[in-house]
Scaffold this motif. Structure first.
Motif, mmCIF file in Angstrom:
data_model
loop_
_atom_site.group_PDB
_atom_site.id
_atom_site.type_symbol
_atom_site.label_atom_id
_atom_site.label_comp_id
_atom_site.label_asym_id
_atom_site.label_seq_id
_atom_site.Cartn_x
_atom_site.Cartn_y
_atom_site.Cartn_z
ATOM 1 N N GLU A 73 0.859 -1.193 0.000
ATOM 2 C CA GLU A 73 0.000 0.000 0.000
ATOM 3 C C GLU A 73 0.885 1.229 0.000
ATOM 4 O O GLU A 73 2.031 1.184 0.456
ATOM 5 N N PHE A 74 0.349 2.330 -0.495
ATOM 6 C CA PHE A 74 1.087 3.591 -0.432
ATOM 7 C C PHE A 74 0.099 4.690 -0.054
ATOM 8 O O PHE A 74 -0.955 4.859 -0.677
ATOM 9 N N MET A 75 0.464 5.464 1.013
ATOM 10 C CA MET A 75 -0.368 6.568 1.488
ATOM 11 C C MET A 75 0.325 7.888 1.183
ATOM 12 O O MET A 75 1.505 8.053 1.486
ATOM 13 N N VAL A 76 -0.422 8.786 0.581
ATOM 14 C CA VAL A 76 0.117 10.107 0.234
ATOM 15 C C VAL A 76 -0.099 11.063 1.401
ATOM 16 O O VAL A 76 -1.178 11.121 1.982
ATOM 17 N N TYR A 77 0.977 11.792 1.738
ATOM 18 C CA TYR A 77 0.870 12.816 2.783
ATOM 19 C C TYR A 77 1.274 14.165 2.187
ATOM 20 O O TYR A 77 2.284 14.253 1.488
ATOM 21 N N PRO A 78 0.527 15.256 2.458
ATOM 22 C CA PRO A 78 -0.740 15.271 3.212
ATOM 23 C C PRO A 78 -1.847 14.572 2.441
ATOM 24 O O PRO A 78 -1.840 14.585 1.213
ATOM 25 N N PRO A 79 -2.768 13.938 3.176
ATOM 26 C CA PRO A 79 -3.836 13.201 2.499
ATOM 27 C C PRO A 79 -4.679 14.127 1.644
ATOM 28 O O PRO A 79 -4.978 15.256 2.031
ATOM 29 N N GLU A 80 -4.997 13.664 0.472
ATOM 30 C CA GLU A 80 -5.808 14.466 -0.444
ATOM 31 C C GLU A 80 -7.269 14.415 -0.006
ATOM 32 O O GLU A 80 -7.781 13.355 0.336
ATOM 33 N N GLU A 81 -7.864 15.578 0.005
ATOM 34 C CA GLU A 81 -9.267 15.660 0.402
ATOM 35 C C GLU A 81 -10.139 15.055 -0.690
ATOM 36 O O GLU A 81 -9.972 15.338 -1.870
ATOM 37 N N LYS A 82 -11.052 14.235 -0.240
ATOM 38 C CA LYS A 82 -11.972 13.620 -1.182
ATOM 39 C C LYS A 82 -13.039 14.630 -1.572
ATOM 40 O O LYS A 82 -13.641 15.267 -0.731
#
Length: 268
Positions: free
Chosen positions: A139-148
Motif C-alpha cells: 500500500e502507499f499513502m500520500v501525505y498530506p492526504p488528499e481531500e476527497k
C-alpha cells in the motif's frame, strides 16, 4: 539492544532526514489499525536534539522508540542504519512494516523485507514519490492526504413532456371536437354575424288591416229585396248621432226610435 519482536509486532521505519515530524505523527495514527500489537519506531533521534517534540512523542503509551546508530557519517548513512535495523526486525519475525520516506533508495529495504517470507509493507510519502517506490509496497499513502471531493448532486430534471411524433400530431389535428363543446360554441358565435350578412332576413309581409280606416269610404252594401210594408230610411250623419244619444236615453233600439218619430210626425 535486542528487540522483543514477533508476528504481532508492527515496525515503523522513519527517514527523519526526508520526512517531517507531521508525517510521523500521521503514520502513528494509521498504525492503530493493527492494534492490539507492539509498535516499534526506529530512527536516528539524536540527529535532531533541538526538536523537543521527539521527547513528547516518545512518552506516548503503546509505542516503543529506538535510537539507531550510524556506522559511518555522510550521505546515505541513515539509509544504511535503517536497512540494518529492518534486517534485524525481519530476522526476529516482524512481518508488518511502515516505511516513512519519499527517497527511492528505500526500494532496496522493501526488497530485503520480501527476500524469503513476504512482508506486508505500507509506504507513506509525498505525492512526488516515484512509481518505482510506490510499486515496491503493498500500500502507499500520500501525505498530506488528499481531500476527497464530495460528489455534487445534480439537480433533478423534470421529465420532459413527450413530443408527439409527426403521425400522432397529424392524428391529433384531424380529430374534430364534439358538438356542444366550448370551442364549437365560440366558433358558432363568430360565424353568426357572417351568416347574418350572407343571408339577410326577409321582411315579414305586412298584415292587412282587418277593418277599414275611418277616412276610407265604406264599400256600398248590396241592396237586398225588401219585404212588403218595409220602408228604408237613410239618415244624415248629424241626425244619426242625435238619434244614437236619444236611443241610449230612452233605452230602445234605433229602429224603434225612428219608427216612433215617423209615426209621431204623421200624427201631426
Amino acid at each position: 539492544m535486542t528487540l522483543d519482536s514477533s508476528n504481532e509486532t508492527v515496525a515503523i521505519l522513519y527517514d527523519i532526514e526526508n520526512a517531517p515530524f507531521e508525517m510521523l505523527n500521521y503514520t502513528l495514527g494509521k498504525a492503530r489499525r493493527f492494534q492490539p500489537c507492539r509498535t516499534i519506531v526506529v530512527s536516528d533521534w539524536e540527529a535532531h536534539p533541538e526538536q523537543k517534540r521527539w521527547e513528547k512523542l516518545m512518552r506516548r503509551p503503546g509505542f516503543t522508540f529506538r535510537q539507531i546508530s550510524r556506522t559511518y557519517q555522510g550521505k546515505n548513512s541513515l539509509d544504511s542504519a535503517i536497512y540494518d535495523s529492518a534486517a534485524l526486525l525481519y530476522q526476529e519475525g516482524v512481518r508488518k512494516f511502515f516505511i516513512i520516506t519519499t527517497d527511492s533508495d528505500f526500494v532496496r529495504i522493501a526488497e530485503l523485507l520480501n527476500s524469503k517470507t513476504p512482508s506486508y509493507i505500507i509506504g507513506v510519502g509525498t505525492k512526488q514519490a516515484s512509481e518505482t517506490l510506490r510499486n515496491a509496497y503493498n500500500e502507499f499513502m500520500v501525505y498530506p492526504p488528499e481531500e476527497k471531493k464530495k460528489p455534487v448532486k445534480k439537480a433533478e430534471k423534470k421529465p420532459e413532456k413527450k413530443k408527439d411524433t409527426p403521425a400522432e400530431e397529424k392524428k391529433t389535428k384531424s380529430v374534430k371536437p364534439a358538438k356542444g363543446t366550448k370551442k364549437n360554441s365560440d366558433k358558432a358565435k363568430v360565424l353568426e354575424p357572417a351568416a347574418a350578412k350572407a343571408e339577410p332576413t326577409k321582411k315579414a309581409p305586412k298584415k292587412k288591416a282587418s277593418a277599414p280606416k275611418a277616412a276610407e269610404a265604406k264599400p256600398a252594401a248590396k241592396e237586398l229585396p225588401l219585404a212588403d210594408g218595409t220602408m228604408t230610411v237613410k239618415l244624415p250623419k248629424s241626425l244619426r248621432k242625435s238619434l244614437e244619444e236619444r236611443k241610449q236615453e230612452e233605452g230602445v233600439s234605433l229602429d224603434e226610435l225612428v219608427t216612433y218619430l215617423i209615426m209621431r210626425g204623421l200624427a201631426r
